[in-house]
Design a protein around this motif. Structure first.
Motif, short mmCIF file in Angstrom:
data_model
loop_
_atom_site.label_atom_id
_atom_site.label_comp_id
_atom_site.label_asym_id
_atom_site.label_seq_id
_atom_site.Cartn_x
_atom_site.Cartn_y
_atom_site.Cartn_z
N PHE A 80 0.26 -0.33 -5.97
CA PHE A 80 0.17 0.75 -6.93
C PHE A 80 -0.56 1.93 -6.31
CE2 PHE A 80 0.65 2.06 -11.23
CZ PHE A 80 -0.42 2.91 -11.52
N PRO A 81 -0.21 3.15 -6.74
CA PRO A 81 -0.91 4.31 -6.19
C PRO A 81 -2.41 4.28 -6.54
CG PRO A 81 0.37 4.94 -8.13
CD PRO A 81 0.74 3.53 -7.79
N PRO A 82 -3.25 4.86 -5.70
CA PRO A 82 -2.89 5.71 -4.56
C PRO A 82 -2.73 4.98 -3.24
CG PRO A 82 -5.24 5.85 -4.92
CD PRO A 82 -4.71 4.96 -6.00
N GLY A 83 -2.91 3.67 -3.22
CA GLY A 83 -2.88 2.94 -1.96
C GLY A 83 -1.50 2.78 -1.37
N THR A 90 11.89 -1.00 -5.65
CA THR A 90 11.59 -1.85 -4.49
C THR A 90 12.65 -1.79 -3.41
OG1 THR A 90 12.59 -3.76 -5.60
CG2 THR A 90 10.23 -3.43 -5.89
N ASP A 91 13.81 -1.23 -3.73
CA ASP A 91 14.85 -1.10 -2.71
C ASP A 91 14.76 0.22 -1.95
OD1 ASP A 91 15.51 0.32 -5.00
OD2 ASP A 91 17.68 0.07 -4.72
N LYS A 92 13.76 1.03 -2.29
CA LYS A 92 13.54 2.31 -1.63
C LYS A 92 12.23 2.26 -0.84
CE LYS A 92 17.12 4.46 -3.55
NZ LYS A 92 17.56 3.46 -4.53
N ALA A 93 11.95 3.32 -0.11
CA ALA A 93 10.76 3.35 0.74
C ALA A 93 9.47 3.31 -0.07
CB ALA A 93 10.78 4.60 1.61
N SER A 94 8.46 2.66 0.50
CA SER A 94 7.13 2.65 -0.12
C SER A 94 6.41 3.95 0.21
CB SER A 94 6.31 1.45 0.39
OG SER A 94 6.29 1.44 1.81
N ALA A 95 5.36 4.23 -0.57
CA ALA A 95 4.59 5.45 -0.39
C ALA A 95 3.14 5.15 -0.72
CB ALA A 95 5.12 6.58 -1.27
N GLY A 96 2.25 6.08 -0.35
CA GLY A 96 0.85 5.91 -0.69
C GLY A 96 -0.06 6.27 0.47
N GLN A 97 -1.33 6.30 0.18
CA GLN A 97 -2.33 6.65 1.17
C GLN A 97 -2.27 5.73 2.39
OE1 GLN A 97 -6.85 7.30 0.32
NE2 GLN A 97 -6.55 5.13 0.69
N ILE A 239 -12.31 1.24 -6.76
CA ILE A 239 -12.74 2.51 -7.35
C ILE A 239 -11.56 3.47 -7.46
CG2 ILE A 239 -14.17 4.56 -6.98
CD1 ILE A 239 -16.18 2.62 -5.53
N ASN A 240 -10.86 3.68 -6.36
CA ASN A 240 -9.75 4.63 -6.37
C ASN A 240 -8.62 4.19 -7.27
OD1 ASN A 240 -10.95 6.49 -4.64
ND2 ASN A 240 -10.13 5.54 -2.80
N GLY A 241 -8.31 2.89 -7.25
CA GLY A 241 -7.23 2.40 -8.08
C GLY A 241 -7.53 2.52 -9.56
N LYS A 296 -6.15 14.40 0.33
CA LYS A 296 -5.94 15.36 -0.75
C LYS A 296 -4.64 15.07 -1.48
CE LYS A 296 -5.60 20.32 -1.75
NZ LYS A 296 -5.62 21.69 -1.16
N LYS A 297 -3.61 14.74 -0.73
CA LYS A 297 -2.30 14.42 -1.32
C LYS A 297 -2.42 13.30 -2.33
CE LYS A 297 2.17 12.42 0.10
NZ LYS A 297 3.01 12.04 1.28
N TRP A 298 -3.23 12.29 -2.02
CA TRP A 298 -3.33 11.10 -2.88
C TRP A 298 -4.55 11.12 -3.79
CZ3 TRP A 298 0.99 8.81 -3.50
CH2 TRP A 298 1.94 8.86 -2.47
N GLY A 299 -5.28 12.23 -3.81
CA GLY A 299 -6.40 12.36 -4.74
C GLY A 299 -7.60 11.50 -4.39
N THR A 300 -7.77 11.21 -3.10
CA THR A 300 -8.86 10.33 -2.68
C THR A 300 -9.84 11.01 -1.73
OG1 THR A 300 -7.47 9.47 -0.89
CG2 THR A 300 -7.46 8.25 -2.98
#
Length: 316
Positions: A80-83, A90-97, A239-241, A296-300
């Protein structure tokens, strides 16, 4: 942090609520799935990794066989974001920090990544067997883990608590675990949160209070569903999650603040020859500004570190 396809099937019976599942392994991992009915958070469009180029001085620190092979295998806990998460299924690319930072490090080192999704609790043991060259999953640096795992740090995250909005059992920031006495706490399997709660379970008896109860969930959507249904009173996670989750109206949770900070790092088998190269790559990203853009992109940004370290001692 189970394989996403498996978790989605298992979660379907648990929740038809328009909720967002939290990260449950941070400082331990970021695994989790969106509860059924929830919309995945769209990924930010900024792409700070695109401009990253190979840095010969860092790449030279890699073992010769790795430079020749030109790739590394990474066990990646996707949740789950932001990680780390799947913004488009799930068939597409993952994203996150974690995804951006690992990709950026690989580009600095001039290697490709062979990413293998894995459940959080399986990644660290698999490093010793050679299944992966390194692991990502918001792994917190603890004294216990340092006995068998090497870390190269990239952020400072840690442990926090969240409750359902409107909760009356626990309103204040948790600064002492005796505040949890008599309550039921939900957390993720194999995490630093589970370890902390288990190790400190006697604090309530010493304070003359009713002990807290710990319920461990292997699927994070189930943890959040349990909170919303009143089967647990509070969640302990990253904390971030938890902060990100509380910012999503559909989650209906309130973040209670930080409890304990931990350095978070890429994980390697003990004695790995890769750590110096990874440290050099992370520090290059810090120096050239890419690191700040990713956070900054992921708010962390509040979790930024000044310099990457190999195996720092656990925060006390």
């Amino acid at each position: 942090m189970r394989t996403l396809r498996t978790r989605l099937r298992g979660t379907a019976a648990l929740a038809l609520l328009p909720l967002l599942a939290l990260t449950a392994c941070g400082s331990g991992g970021t695994g989790g799935t969106a509860a059924v009915g929830a919309e995945a958070s769209p990924a930010p469009t900024d792409d700070p990794v695109a401009a990253v180029r190979k840095v010969d001085s860092a790449a030279a620190l890699l073992p010769a066989d790795v430079r020749k092979a030109g790739k590394l295998r990474v066990g990646s806990s996707i949740g789950f974001p932001p990680g780390a998460y799947y913004p488009n299924g799930t068939d597409k690319a993952s994203a996150g920090q974690d995804i951006d930072l690992a990709d950026a490090v690989a580009k600095v080192l001039g290697v490709g990544l062979e990413r293998q999704d894995a459940s959080f609790e399986t990644i660290l043991p698999a490093l010793g067997s050679g299944k992966y060259d390194f692991g990502t999953g918001n792994f917190g640096v603890t004294a216990e883990r340092l006995k068998t795992i090497d870390f190269v740090t990239y952020i400072n995250d840690g442990q926090g608590f969240a409750v359902k909005k409107g909760n009356t059992a626990l309103k204040a920031k948790v600064t002492d675990l005796t505040q949890l006495c008599g309550l039921t706490i939900g957390t993720g399997a194999g995490t630093t949160f589970e370890a902390t709660l288990t190790a400190q379970k006697g604090v309530c008896a010493k304070a003359g209070k009713k002990p807290y109860d710990v319920k461990v969930y292997s699927e994070n959507a189930a943890t959040l569903t349990a909170l919303q249904q009143g089967r647990i009173d509070v969640i302990m996670s990253t904390i971030n999650g938890l902060r990100h989750q509380a910012a999503q109206p559909a989650s209906r949770t309130a973040f209670l603040g930080e409890f304990h900070r931990l350095d978070v790092g890429f994980a390697f088998k003990k004695g790995s020859p890769l750590t110096k190269a990874f440290r050099a790559a992370v520090n290059e990203l810090i120096e050239n500004g890419t690191y700040a853009r990713i956070l900054k992109k992921w708010g962390t940004s509040a979790s930024a570190i000044d310099t990457s370290r190999i195996n720092p001692p656990e925060h006390t």
